[in-house]
Design a protein around this motif. Structure first.
Motif, PDB file in Angstrom:
ATOM      1  N   VAL A   1       0.826  -1.207   0.000  1.00  0.00           N
ATOM      2  CA  VAL A   1       0.000   0.000   0.000  1.00  0.00           C
ATOM      3  C   VAL A   1       0.863   1.262   0.000  1.00  0.00           C
ATOM      4  CG1 VAL A   1      -1.660   1.337   1.354  1.00  0.00           C
ATOM      5  CG2 VAL A   1      -1.929  -1.132   1.166  1.00  0.00           C
ATOM      6  N   ILE A   2       1.955   1.202   0.762  1.00  0.00           N
ATOM      7  CA  ILE A   2       2.689   2.453   0.999  1.00  0.00           C
ATOM      8  C   ILE A   2       3.751   2.738  -0.055  1.00  0.00           C
ATOM      9  CG2 ILE A   2       2.348   1.975   3.456  1.00  0.00           C
ATOM     10  CD1 ILE A   2       5.305   1.710   3.804  1.00  0.00           C
ATOM     11  N   LEU A   3       4.103   1.722  -0.871  1.00  0.00           N
ATOM     12  CA  LEU A   3       5.215   1.916  -1.806  1.00  0.00           C
ATOM     13  C   LEU A   3       4.912   2.976  -2.874  1.00  0.00           C
ATOM     14  CD1 LEU A   3       6.609  -1.690  -2.373  1.00  0.00           C
ATOM     15  CD2 LEU A   3       7.657   0.206  -1.127  1.00  0.00           C
ATOM     16  N   ALA A   4       3.723   2.879  -3.482  1.00  0.00           N
ATOM     17  CA  ALA A   4       3.432   3.782  -4.601  1.00  0.00           C
ATOM     18  C   ALA A   4       3.488   5.255  -4.179  1.00  0.00           C
ATOM     19  CB  ALA A   4       2.086   3.437  -5.230  1.00  0.00           C
ATOM     20  N   PRO A   5       2.812   5.665  -3.086  1.00  0.00           N
ATOM     21  CA  PRO A   5       2.907   7.082  -2.717  1.00  0.00           C
ATOM     22  C   PRO A   5       4.310   7.512  -2.308  1.00  0.00           C
ATOM     23  CG  PRO A   5       1.524   5.865  -1.147  1.00  0.00           C
ATOM     24  CD  PRO A   5       1.788   4.958  -2.301  1.00  0.00           C
ATOM     25  N   ILE A   6       5.084   6.593  -1.719  1.00  0.00           N
ATOM     26  CA  ILE A   6       6.449   6.984  -1.325  1.00  0.00           C
ATOM     27  C   ILE A   6       7.312   7.187  -2.568  1.00  0.00           C
ATOM     28  CG2 ILE A   6       8.567   6.215  -0.187  1.00  0.00           C
ATOM     29  CD1 ILE A   6       6.854   4.879   1.936  1.00  0.00           C
ATOM     30  N   ILE A   7       7.245   6.226  -3.498  1.00  0.00           N
ATOM     31  CA  ILE A   7       8.046   6.340  -4.720  1.00  0.00           C
ATOM     32  C   ILE A   7       7.558   7.528  -5.560  1.00  0.00           C
ATOM     33  CG2 ILE A   7       8.615   5.183  -6.913  1.00  0.00           C
ATOM     34  CD1 ILE A   7      10.006   3.967  -4.485  1.00  0.00           C
ATOM     35  N   GLY A   8       6.256   7.714  -5.619  1.00  0.00           N
ATOM     36  CA  GLY A   8       5.707   8.785  -6.451  1.00  0.00           C
ATOM     37  C   GLY A   8       5.872  10.164  -5.834  1.00  0.00           C
ATOM     38  N   GLY A   9       5.828  10.238  -4.529  1.00  0.00           N
ATOM     39  CA  GLY A   9       5.958  11.536  -3.856  1.00  0.00           C
ATOM     40  C   GLY A   9       4.940  11.655  -2.731  1.00  0.00           C
ATOM     41  N   LEU A  10       5.442  11.534  -1.517  1.00  0.00           N
ATOM     42  CA  LEU A  10       4.589  11.558  -0.330  1.00  0.00           C
ATOM     43  C   LEU A  10       3.817  12.878  -0.239  1.00  0.00           C
ATOM     44  CD1 LEU A  10       4.424   9.346   1.784  1.00  0.00           C
ATOM     45  CD2 LEU A  10       6.080  10.587   3.156  1.00  0.00           C
ATOM     46  N   GLY A  11       2.528  12.766   0.005  1.00  0.00           N
ATOM     47  CA  GLY A  11       1.745  13.984   0.194  1.00  0.00           C
ATOM     48  C   GLY A  11       1.324  14.648  -1.102  1.00  0.00           C
ATOM     49  N   THR A  12       1.787  14.121  -2.249  1.00  0.00           N
ATOM     50  CA  THR A  12       1.346  14.692  -3.523  1.00  0.00           C
ATOM     51  C   THR A  12       0.157  13.883  -4.029  1.00  0.00           C
ATOM     52  OG1 THR A  12       2.758  13.282  -4.878  1.00  0.00           O
ATOM     53  CG2 THR A  12       3.724  15.328  -4.082  1.00  0.00           C
ATOM     54  N   LEU A  13      -0.628  14.508  -4.908  1.00  0.00           N
ATOM     55  CA  LEU A  13      -1.848  13.855  -5.359  1.00  0.00           C
ATOM     56  C   LEU A  13      -1.611  12.954  -6.559  1.00  0.00           C
ATOM     57  CD1 LEU A  13      -4.072  16.968  -4.902  1.00  0.00           C
ATOM     58  CD2 LEU A  13      -4.243  14.863  -3.600  1.00  0.00           C
TER      59      LEU A  13
END
Lengths: 348, 244
Positions: A256-268
């Protein structure tokens, strides 16, 4: 127009055009790609959606959850069990699933935030709840226990029962991801969103600025767990089977957490970019490992995981804030000064 | 920001940390619209006193009243609701956010509408000379600018009492003078009550009408700047002549 400005305020025209083109491509994709690429695309959008859910808690409000499988699993199991035993539509079951997951999220949040568990200690609490729910479900015979719960493959097809081919599932998850994107943008540009950012950046200063920190964190965990549960329902009906060992697995929480971390935490947009990078890397490495195995005539089990791990390390090492913030700047998709006034004549 | 100033009454305030007495029986009043200062050597209990007023931790003894309303032991966000804005001695900007968003968060306290709160935040930034830096990330600001940002964010919550914890520390003399001029003008224009902790005597003398002196957690003197400057106990504390 005011709503449009709120949704796209910090994007350049180029960024808005790119976003529109991307949306059009995603909408049209099933018409011109085969079933294998479509299954990959479904995974990308699914991971983007659940990443977005987790992002609300960690990326916006700064509360690290390493147990989001709990909410995915509870959402999925609730809707699946209602469908299995009573033939309830997954859309009705989804409401129940969301409520169950929010209750669990509320308990985790209340215990953590009331007793001021912060950072890794709060994360440990989230893991603990997911783990003991997993063990609980192993012995929960009504939903099949450790033998799992299987949804009927045959029966009335259609959207109402979430029974159908990959194209239907693709459009359902795409709609969910799009809704989540818009909802997150609206939340982030609201008072609540700014309160979340303040809590994330410095809870003490947030409180001194009049932010009710406990309330803000609770709302974040409730929304995040509810959103995750919706994703869990979708996944349960897409895969049509549920096992405690996978539904509540630690590994699922990490996915669950990999995509937002790799993509940019806190970004949409980050969760979308991250999911695309991760899923396609996984696929490329699978093929690469097979090819290497053929060429050298050796077994390459585990080689994919090594490649994958190294690639993640490289991304995190070189793009610490994630891929998207850097990419958006490089491509000129966002304004350098995001505080340009709304277009004239739109009235306040 | 024209809500005027509030009266602060502090009575018998005390705080012990695990038996260590940090503040004992401190009492003073700040009338509405006044500028008072809290001075004393390091470790005298000034910031502890501030933190009790601002609700960071509850006092072990005593009461705090704002305009006659008891606010003792309220949470910091409730204290902010009640009308007290504060800055932190060790500045606490929201580091990853822009200067404007930092102040906007303060402004959202009394103005729930984001775009109106943003306008208010921009006004405050203009007053503090930070308007040109509004798009900068707060962590990239210089220390003097961060101090200004602290003041801006506190002011944006539209307090009736402003607690300033060493906002002049680390500023150059000209910057100190600018801050003094700003605070004095703000006080004259809005009637905002100000209580400041300060080591920069130049600022204390220029700004405050009344000074409370703490040493080892107790009030040892209070009075006008002129009286304090002549007070033997204060001179002993500051010049280290207390050879008993």
């Amino acid at each position: 127009m005011r709503l449009w400005h709120r949704l796209t305020g910090d994007m350049t025209t180029r960024g808005q055009v790119a976003l529109a083109m991307f949306a059009a491509l995603l909408l049209a994709a099933p018409a011109f790609i085969g079933s294998y690429p479509l299954s990959i695309l479904i995974l990308v959008v699914y991971f983007a959606y659940i990443g977005q859910a987790w992002n609300v808690m960690m990326g916006f409000a700064g509360q690290l959850s390493l147990g989001h499988a709990l909410y995915l699993g509870l959402g999925g199991y609730t809707a699946a069990a209602l469908a299995f035993h009573f033939g309830v539509s997954p859309w009705i079951g989804m409401i129940a699933g969301v409520l169950v997951a929010m209750l669990a999220g509320g308990i985790v949040g209340f215990l953590g935030f009331r007793f001021s568990l912060a950072g890794v200690y709060f994360a440990l609490l989230t893991i603990a709840f997911a783990e003991f729910t997993r063990i609980l479900f192993d012995h929960f015979k009504w939903v099949g226990g450790s033998a799992g719960l299987f949804l009927k493959v045959s029966g009335d097809p259609g959207l109402w029962h979430l029974r159908g081919g990959p194209v239907m599932f693709y459009y359902v998850i795409l709609a969910m991801a799009a809704l989540a994107l818009v909802a997150c943008r609206l939340m982030l540009t609201s008072r609540l969103g700014y309160h979340w950012l303040a809590i994330r950046e410095d809870p003490e200063a947030a409180q001194a600025s009049g932010v009710d920190v406990f309330r803000g964190k609770m709302i974040a965990v409730l929304i995040s767990s509810g959103m995750a549960a919706v994703g869990g329902v979708w996944a349960a009906f897409y895969y049509k089977n549920l096992f405690p060992e996978t539904a509540f697995a630690m590994g699922r929480s990490i996915e669950v957490i990999l995509a937002p971390i790799i993509g940019g935490l806190g970004t949409l947009i980050g969760p979308f970019i991250g999911a695309a990078v991760l899923v396609s890397l996984g696929d490329v490495f699978t093929i690469a490992a097979e090819k290497i195995g053929e060429i050298f005539g050796v077994k390459t089990a585990g080689l994919k995981q090594i490649f994958y791990g190294l690639a993640l390390l490289a991304i995190v090492a070189f793009r610490r804030d994630g891929v998207w913030p850097w990419l958006a700047r490089k491509l000129g998709f966002v304004h350098s000064d995001p505080y340009l006034p709304p277009p004239a004549g739109k009235g306040r | 920001m024209s809500t005027g100033g509030a009266t602060l009454n502090v009575r018998g305030l005390g705080k012990s940390f695990r038996g260590l007495r940090a503040v004992h029986d401190v009492g003073f009043d700040v009338p509405a619209g006044a500028i008072h200062a809290l001075i004393g050597p390091n470790g005298a209990g000034k910031t502890t006193t501030f933190n009790m007023i601002a609700g960071v931790f509850p006092p072990s003894a005593g009461t705090v009243q704002l305009d006659g309303r008891t606010i003792t032991g309220l949470r910091p966000d409730r204290v902010c609701d009640a009308g007290i804005g504060r800055t932190f001695q060790i500045v606490k900007p929201f580091p990853g956010l822009s200067v404007l968003d930092n102040v906007l968060i303060g402004a959202l306290k009394r103005e729930p509408d984001v775009s109106r709160a943003r306008d208010r935040a921009l006004t405050v930034l203009r007053e503090l000379g930070l308007h040109d830096k509004r798009a900068m990330t707060a962590s990239n600001l210089t220390l003097p600018d961060r101090k200004r940002l602290e003041v801006a964010r506190a002011l944006a919550t539209q307090p009736r009492l402003l607690l300033l914890d060493e906002v002049m520390a680390g500023l150059r003399p000209t910057e100190t003078d600018q801050m003094v001029a700003f605070l004095r003008e703000l006080n004259a224009r809005t009637g905002l009550t100000i209580l400041l902790i300060e080591h920069v005597m130049r600022a204390v003398m220029a700004l405050s009408q009344h000074i409370v002196v703490l040493n080892y957690g107790e009030k040892i003197a209070e009075g006008s700047p002129e009286a304090i400057a002549r007070d033997q106990r204060v001179l002993d504390v500051y010049l280290g002549q207390d050879a008993h």
